[in-house]
Design an enzyme around this catalytic site. Structure first.
Site, PDB file in Angstrom:
ATOM      1  CB  CYS A  45      17.367   9.810  21.662  1.00 52.13           C
ATOM      2  SG  CYS A  45      16.149   9.980  19.982  1.00 52.13           S
ATOM      3  CG  ASP A  47      16.561  14.883  19.274  1.00 54.85           C
ATOM      4  OD1 ASP A  47      16.693  16.230  19.237  1.00 54.85           O
ATOM      5  OD2 ASP A  47      15.157  14.656  18.126  1.00 54.85           O
ATOM      6  NE  ARG A  49      14.333  17.792  18.258  1.00 55.36           N
ATOM      7  CZ  ARG A  49      12.816  17.797  18.235  1.00 55.36           C
ATOM      8  NH1 ARG A  49      12.300  18.782  18.199  1.00 55.36           N
ATOM      9  NH2 ARG A  49      13.119  16.236  18.557  1.00 55.36           N
ATOM     10  CG  HIS A 101      13.245  13.432  22.999  1.00 58.33           C
ATOM     11  ND1 HIS A 101      13.442  14.246  21.768  1.00 58.33           N
ATOM     12  CD2 HIS A 101      13.984  12.323  22.632  1.00 58.33           C
ATOM     13  CE1 HIS A 101      13.659  13.466  21.484  1.00 58.33           C
ATOM     14  NE2 HIS A 101      14.374  12.058  21.122  1.00 58.33           N
ATOM     15  CB  CYS A 104      11.428  11.072  20.271  1.00 58.91           C
ATOM     16  SG  CYS A 104      12.313   9.637  19.960  1.00 58.91           S
TER      17      CYS A 104
HETATM   18 ZN   LIG Z   1      14.345  10.881  19.834  1.00 55.74          ZN
END
Ligand SMILES: [Zn+2]
Length: 232
Positions: A45, A47, A49, A101, A104
């Site tokens: 992803c 993301d 993080r 994850h 999300c």
């Molecule tokens: Zn995500």
């Protein structure tokens, strides 16, 4: 990041990092510049993080990467397909890892039936299809965070199925034993677990105390909640 200008901070941080790496190992950057031979293709992803190389405890040069919102693997997405083809057929990676994850945003929007507008709703359509296909099971999970984790796991399962149907992947699995893995990164603990999809169903990658993850340059050892790294 408390800096006034986060971009200027990032540049100065890069400068410090490059100096540190070069001091630590004078061959590090000349070796990077000479070419890449990663063993892992990571599909994850976007993301902030989930920075794959960082969370795997690996180094630049170790992981070829394609990340997109909610790590959706779509057979008709030329961007994902090109990354897969280059990594598998040309770089000849040994492993393809699809990793979802917790927390999300794409999964949370889907279980919350949110409409985001624009192209985002189009992009998240496969997640909504998974939601519809597993409506009963998901409705039985009262906690929204847990429901988002479950749909993100189902999304990894669906993505691995698309990967296993990809012709380039199929050829490499058959001809040279390419391995495909479906994994999940838990933000709250930092641990990645193998969901058991792909070419080796049920094999656990990492997670509990005393387990090891072997990289090309380093070995991470987890014991008693602490991690140590030994460079081989
Ligand atoms: Zn995500």
């Amino acid at each position: 990041m408390a800096q006034e200008d986060s971009f200027l901070y990032a540049l100065s941080s890069n400068n410090a990092w490059a100096g540190y790496k070069a001091h630590q190992n004078p061959n590090f950057f000349p070796k990077l510049a000479s070419g890449q031979a990663p063993q892992i293709l990571w599909l994850g992803c976007s993301d902030s993080r989930c920075p794959e190389t960082t969370i795997l405890g690996l180094q630049p040069g170790d992981v070829f990467v394609h990340r997109c919102i909610a790590n959706i693997v779509s057979a008709t997405d030329i961007n994902t397909s090109a990354a897969i083809e280059f990594a598998v057929a040309h770089l000849r990676v040994a492993h393809v890892v699809l990793c979802g994850h917790s927390a999300c945003g794409g999964a949370l929007a889907t279980v919350g039936r949110a409409r985001l507008g624009g192209v985002l709703d189009t992009w998240l359509t496969p997640l909504r299809a998974i939601h519809a296909a597993h409506e009963e099971e998901l409705a039985g999970i009262k906690d929204e965070g847990a429901r988002a984790v479950r749909i993100a796991e189902l999304n990894v399962e669906a993505g691995v199925a698309v990967l296993m149907a990809n012709g380039v992947v199929q050829d490499a699995v058959r001809e040279r034993g390419l391995e495909v893995h479906g994994c999940f990164f838990d933000l709250a603990s930092g641990r990645i677990r193998d969901l058991g999809f792909g070419t080796k169903r049920g094999v656990r990658v990492a997670g509990g105390n005393g387990e090891e993850v072997r990289g090309r340059h380093a070995q991470l050892v987890f014991r008693g909640g602490n991690a140590s790294m030994a460079v081989r």
